[in-house]
Scaffold this active site. Sequence first.
Site, PDB file in Angstrom:
ATOM      1  N   ASN A  84       9.736  -1.975   0.734  1.00 65.02           N
ATOM      2  CA  ASN A  84       9.017  -0.840   1.306  1.00 65.02           C
ATOM      3  C   ASN A  84       9.838   0.422   1.084  1.00 65.02           C
ATOM      4  O   ASN A  84      11.067   0.387   1.118  1.00 65.02           O
ATOM      5  CB  ASN A  84       8.812  -1.023   2.815  1.00 65.02           C
ATOM      6  CG  ASN A  84       7.702  -1.984   3.147  1.00 65.02           C
ATOM      7  OD1 ASN A  84       6.878  -2.321   2.313  1.00 65.02           O
ATOM      8  ND2 ASN A  84       7.671  -2.440   4.381  1.00 65.02           N
ATOM      9  N   ARG A 133       4.282  -6.954   0.699  1.00 66.04           N
ATOM     10  CA  ARG A 133       5.500  -7.451   0.045  1.00 66.04           C
ATOM     11  C   ARG A 133       5.446  -8.968  -0.142  1.00 66.04           C
ATOM     12  O   ARG A 133       5.821  -9.475  -1.191  1.00 66.04           O
ATOM     13  CB  ARG A 133       6.749  -7.071   0.840  1.00 66.04           C
ATOM     14  CG  ARG A 133       7.103  -5.596   0.713  1.00 66.04           C
ATOM     15  CD  ARG A 133       8.296  -5.241   1.546  1.00 66.04           C
ATOM     16  NE  ARG A 133       8.024  -5.576   2.946  1.00 66.04           N
ATOM     17  CZ  ARG A 133       8.920  -5.599   3.903  1.00 66.04           C
ATOM     18  NH1 ARG A 133      10.172  -5.334   3.651  1.00 66.04           N
ATOM     19  NH2 ARG A 133       8.582  -5.892   5.143  1.00 66.04           N
TER      20      ARG A 133
END
Length: 91
Positions: free
Chosen positions: A37, A19
């Site tokens: 996520n 990320r």
Amino acid sequence: MTRRVHLIVSGRVQSVGFRMFIDRAARELQLSGWVKNLTGGNVEVNAQGAAPMIDELIKRAETGPSKSQVTGISIRELEPDSSLSGFSVIF
């Protein structure tokens, strides 16, 4: 030309800095949107910006950070959204 995409990135993409990698790349490429996520172990990306920069983000996502192992990316084109601004990581 502005392009907006929805990506689902699969493989070893959680707990490897994926990320943050996407966040850094998107900011560098001046894209707007977000990354988060998913419960199944995948990462979801919603990104918008200049078409060549979107292409570059997808290319970087295919590789990911050094500890990741990307096995697939699902790409869906979306209508541009004028309300998107900035890029963020959703926790």
